[in-house]
Design a protein around this motif. Structure first.
Motif, PDB file in Angstrom:
ATOM      1  N   ASN A   4     -38.633 -35.644  -7.815  1.00 19.75           N
ATOM      2  CA  ASN A   4     -38.622 -34.613  -6.781  1.00 19.75           C
ATOM      3  C   ASN A   4     -37.287 -33.886  -6.881  1.00 19.75           C
ATOM      4  O   ASN A   4     -36.241 -34.446  -6.578  1.00 19.75           O
ATOM      5  N   LEU A   5     -37.316 -32.647  -7.326  1.00 20.06           N
ATOM      6  CA  LEU A   5     -36.106 -31.868  -7.568  1.00 20.06           C
ATOM      7  C   LEU A   5     -35.999 -30.749  -6.549  1.00 20.06           C
ATOM      8  O   LEU A   5     -36.959 -30.004  -6.336  1.00 20.06           O
ATOM      9  N   SER A   6     -34.845 -30.645  -5.915  1.00 22.06           N
ATOM     10  CA  SER A   6     -34.629 -29.554  -4.975  1.00 22.06           C
ATOM     11  C   SER A   6     -33.206 -29.030  -5.139  1.00 22.06           C
ATOM     12  O   SER A   6     -32.329 -29.737  -5.631  1.00 22.06           O
ATOM     13  N   GLY A   7     -33.009 -27.801  -4.731  1.00 24.02           N
ATOM     14  CA  GLY A   7     -31.705 -27.173  -4.853  1.00 24.02           C
ATOM     15  C   GLY A   7     -31.215 -26.660  -3.521  1.00 24.02           C
ATOM     16  O   GLY A   7     -31.995 -26.184  -2.698  1.00 24.02           O
ATOM     17  N   HIS A   8     -29.922 -26.760  -3.306  1.00 18.96           N
ATOM     18  CA  HIS A   8     -29.298 -26.252  -2.092  1.00 18.96           C
ATOM     19  C   HIS A   8     -28.243 -25.242  -2.526  1.00 18.96           C
ATOM     20  O   HIS A   8     -27.230 -25.619  -3.110  1.00 18.96           O
ATOM     21  N   HIS A   9     -28.495 -23.982  -2.317  1.00 21.78           N
ATOM     22  CA  HIS A   9     -27.675 -22.869  -2.792  1.00 21.78           C
ATOM     23  C   HIS A   9     -27.698 -22.769  -4.319  1.00 21.78           C
ATOM     24  O   HIS A   9     -26.750 -22.273  -4.928  1.00 21.78           O
ATOM     25  N   VAL A  10     -28.772 -23.299  -4.926  1.00 24.93           N
ATOM     26  CA  VAL A  10     -28.934 -23.273  -6.381  1.00 24.93           C
ATOM     27  C   VAL A  10     -30.382 -22.924  -6.680  1.00 24.93           C
ATOM     28  O   VAL A  10     -31.301 -23.466  -6.059  1.00 24.93           O
ATOM     29  N   ASP A  11     -30.595 -22.038  -7.640  1.00 23.94           N
ATOM     30  CA  ASP A  11     -31.950 -21.744  -8.100  1.00 23.94           C
ATOM     31  C   ASP A  11     -32.376 -22.810  -9.094  1.00 23.94           C
ATOM     32  O   ASP A  11     -31.702 -23.023 -10.102  1.00 23.94           O
ATOM     33  N   PHE A  31     -36.561 -49.045 -16.911  1.00 26.05           N
ATOM     34  CA  PHE A  31     -36.952 -49.605 -15.619  1.00 26.05           C
ATOM     35  C   PHE A  31     -38.382 -49.178 -15.311  1.00 26.05           C
ATOM     36  O   PHE A  31     -38.613 -48.208 -14.585  1.00 26.05           O
ATOM     37  N   PRO A  32     -39.388 -49.880 -15.842  1.00 25.11           N
ATOM     38  CA  PRO A  32     -40.778 -49.449 -15.688  1.00 25.11           C
ATOM     39  C   PRO A  32     -41.290 -49.505 -14.247  1.00 25.11           C
ATOM     40  O   PRO A  32     -42.259 -48.829 -13.925  1.00 25.11           O
ATOM     41  N   THR A  33     -40.661 -50.271 -13.376  1.00 28.41           N
ATOM     42  CA  THR A  33     -41.117 -50.339 -11.989  1.00 28.41           C
ATOM     43  C   THR A  33     -40.540 -49.219 -11.133  1.00 28.41           C
ATOM     44  O   THR A  33     -40.837 -49.142  -9.953  1.00 28.41           O
ATOM     45  N   LEU A  34     -39.742 -48.350 -11.734  1.00 35.83           N
ATOM     46  CA  LEU A  34     -39.179 -47.210 -11.027  1.00 35.83           C
ATOM     47  C   LEU A  34     -40.273 -46.156 -10.847  1.00 35.83           C
ATOM     48  O   LEU A  34     -40.837 -45.675 -11.822  1.00 35.83           O
ATOM     49  N   ILE A  35     -40.580 -45.825  -9.607  1.00 38.91           N
ATOM     50  CA  ILE A  35     -41.709 -44.955  -9.323  1.00 38.91           C
ATOM     51  C   ILE A  35     -41.288 -43.498  -9.156  1.00 38.91           C
ATOM     52  O   ILE A  35     -41.887 -42.606  -9.740  1.00 38.91           O
ATOM     53  N   SER A  36     -40.256 -43.252  -8.365  1.00 38.01           N
ATOM     54  CA  SER A  36     -39.877 -41.867  -8.105  1.00 38.01           C
ATOM     55  C   SER A  36     -38.372 -41.734  -7.927  1.00 38.01           C
ATOM     56  O   SER A  36     -37.685 -42.690  -7.575  1.00 38.01           O
ATOM     57  N   LEU A  37     -37.891 -40.518  -8.164  1.00 36.03           N
ATOM     58  CA  LEU A  37     -36.488 -40.165  -7.963  1.00 36.03           C
ATOM     59  C   LEU A  37     -36.420 -38.913  -7.090  1.00 36.03           C
ATOM     60  O   LEU A  37     -37.248 -38.013  -7.232  1.00 36.03           O
ATOM     61  N   ASN A  38     -35.441 -38.857  -6.227  1.00 38.45           N
ATOM     62  CA  ASN A  38     -35.158 -37.665  -5.453  1.00 38.45           C
ATOM     63  C   ASN A  38     -33.841 -37.096  -5.956  1.00 38.45           C
ATOM     64  O   ASN A  38     -32.806 -37.755  -5.877  1.00 38.45           O
ATOM     65  N   VAL A  39     -33.880 -35.881  -6.504  1.00 37.35           N
ATOM     66  CA  VAL A  39     -32.694 -35.239  -7.062  1.00 37.35           C
ATOM     67  C   VAL A  39     -32.406 -33.979  -6.253  1.00 37.35           C
ATOM     68  O   VAL A  39     -33.272 -33.119  -6.116  1.00 37.35           O
ATOM     69  N   ILE A  40     -31.194 -33.900  -5.728  1.00 37.15           N
ATOM     70  CA  ILE A  40     -30.767 -32.724  -4.976  1.00 37.15           C
ATOM     71  C   ILE A  40     -29.547 -32.140  -5.671  1.00 37.15           C
ATOM     72  O   ILE A  40     -28.537 -32.825  -5.840  1.00 37.15           O
ATOM     73  N   ILE A  41     -29.668 -30.888  -6.073  1.00 37.56           N
ATOM     74  CA  ILE A  41     -28.553 -30.191  -6.710  1.00 37.56           C
ATOM     75  C   ILE A  41     -28.017 -29.173  -5.707  1.00 37.56           C
ATOM     76  O   ILE A  41     -28.750 -28.304  -5.240  1.00 37.56           O
ATOM     77  N   ALA A  42     -26.752 -29.316  -5.351  1.00 38.80           N
ATOM     78  CA  ALA A  42     -26.133 -28.421  -4.377  1.00 38.80           C
ATOM     79  C   ALA A  42     -24.874 -27.812  -4.975  1.00 38.80           C
ATOM     80  O   ALA A  42     -24.222 -28.424  -5.829  1.00 38.80           O
ATOM     81  N   LYS A  43     -24.548 -26.627  -4.508  1.00 40.47           N
ATOM     82  CA  LYS A  43     -23.309 -25.989  -4.927  1.00 40.47           C
ATOM     83  C   LYS A  43     -22.507 -25.651  -3.690  1.00 40.47           C
ATOM     84  O   LYS A  43     -22.951 -24.874  -2.844  1.00 40.47           O
ATOM     85  N   GLU A  44     -21.342 -26.262  -3.586  1.00 41.38           N
ATOM     86  CA  GLU A  44     -20.463 -26.019  -2.453  1.00 41.38           C
ATOM     87  C   GLU A  44     -19.034 -25.886  -2.952  1.00 41.38           C
ATOM     88  O   GLU A  44     -18.576 -26.709  -3.751  1.00 41.38           O
ATOM     89  N   HIS A  45     -18.364 -24.880  -2.497  1.00 39.74           N
ATOM     90  CA  HIS A  45     -16.966 -24.621  -2.847  1.00 39.74           C
ATOM     91  C   HIS A  45     -16.761 -24.516  -4.357  1.00 39.74           C
ATOM     92  O   HIS A  45     -15.788 -25.031  -4.900  1.00 39.74           O
ATOM     93  N   GLY A  46     -17.709 -23.894  -5.043  1.00 42.27           N
ATOM     94  CA  GLY A  46     -17.584 -23.663  -6.481  1.00 42.27           C
ATOM     95  C   GLY A  46     -17.804 -24.884  -7.339  1.00 42.27           C
ATOM     96  O   GLY A  46     -17.501 -24.874  -8.527  1.00 42.27           O
ATOM     97  N   GLU A  47     -18.340 -25.965  -6.762  1.00 40.17           N
ATOM     98  CA  GLU A  47     -18.559 -27.201  -7.517  1.00 40.17           C
ATOM     99  C   GLU A  47     -19.992 -27.675  -7.310  1.00 40.17           C
ATOM    100  O   GLU A  47     -20.513 -27.618  -6.198  1.00 40.17           O
ATOM    101  N   PHE A  48     -20.620 -28.131  -8.386  1.00 46.03           N
ATOM    102  CA  PHE A  48     -21.987 -28.632  -8.291  1.00 46.03           C
ATOM    103  C   PHE A  48     -21.961 -30.105  -7.914  1.00 46.03           C
ATOM    104  O   PHE A  48     -21.181 -30.884  -8.446  1.00 46.03           O
ATOM    105  N   ASP A  49     -22.816 -30.452  -6.984  1.00 45.94           N
ATOM    106  CA  ASP A  49     -22.938 -31.828  -6.512  1.00 45.94           C
ATOM    107  C   ASP A  49     -24.389 -32.254  -6.720  1.00 45.94           C
ATOM    108  O   ASP A  49     -25.300 -31.675  -6.129  1.00 45.94           O
TER     109      ASP A  49
END
Length: 118
Positions: A4-11, A31-49
Motif C-alpha cells: 500500500n503506497l501513498s504520498g504526502h506532498h509527493v506525486d 519472509f514468506p509470511t509477510l502479507i502486506s506493507l504500508n509505505v508512506i512517502i512524505a516530503k517536509e522541509h526539503g527532505e524525503f521521509d
C-alpha cells in the motif's frame, strides 16, 4: 505481498511504484509470511521521509528512512525494515528456555587431575 503506497506532498508516479516494488519484493522471498506493507512517502522541509510499517508474526514492525533524494530514502527504509524483520525472526526462532549444557567445570576438573601439582 501487497504494498500500500501513498504520498504526502509527493506525486506517486508509476516509476516510484515500480522502484518501491523492486526494493520490497526481495523481502517477500526472505519472509514468506509477510502479507502486506504500508509505505508512506512524505516530503517536509526539503527532505524525503519514507515510513514503512507491517505486521509480522504478531508484532508491528516499522522502519523509517530519510534523505534529500527520494530513491536513497526508499533504499534506506528497505534496509532498516529488513534488519528489523531479521531481528524479529531471530527472536521467534530462539528457544529462550533451553539452557546450554555447561561442560567447563568437568573439563577443568579433568585438567586439574592430570596436572602434577607437587
Amino acid at each position: 505481498m501487497k504494498i500500500n503506497l501513498s504520498g504526502h506532498h509527493v506525486d506517486v508516479t508509476d516509476t516510484v511504484k515500480q522502484h518501491v516494488e523492486e526494493k520490497f519484493t526481495k523481502l517477500a522471498s526472505h519472509f514468506p509470511t509477510l502479507i502486506s506493507l504500508n509505505v508512506i512517502i512524505a516530503k517536509e522541509h526539503g527532505e524525503f521521509d519514507v515510513e514503512v510499517s507491517t505486521n509480522y508474526e504478531g508484532s508491528r514492525i516499522a522502519a523509517n528512512g530519510k534523505d534529500a533524494v527520494m530513491y536513497p530514502a526508499i533504499a534506506s527504509a528497505a534496509k532498516k525494515l529488513d534488519a528489523a524483520l531479521k531481528h524479529r525472526k531471530g527472536h521467534l526462532k530462539a528457544d529462550k528456555h533451553a539452557k546450554p549444557e555447561v561442560t567447563a567445570p568437568e573439563i577443568a576438573y579433568e585438567k586439574v587431575q592430570e596436572m602434577d601439582l607437587r
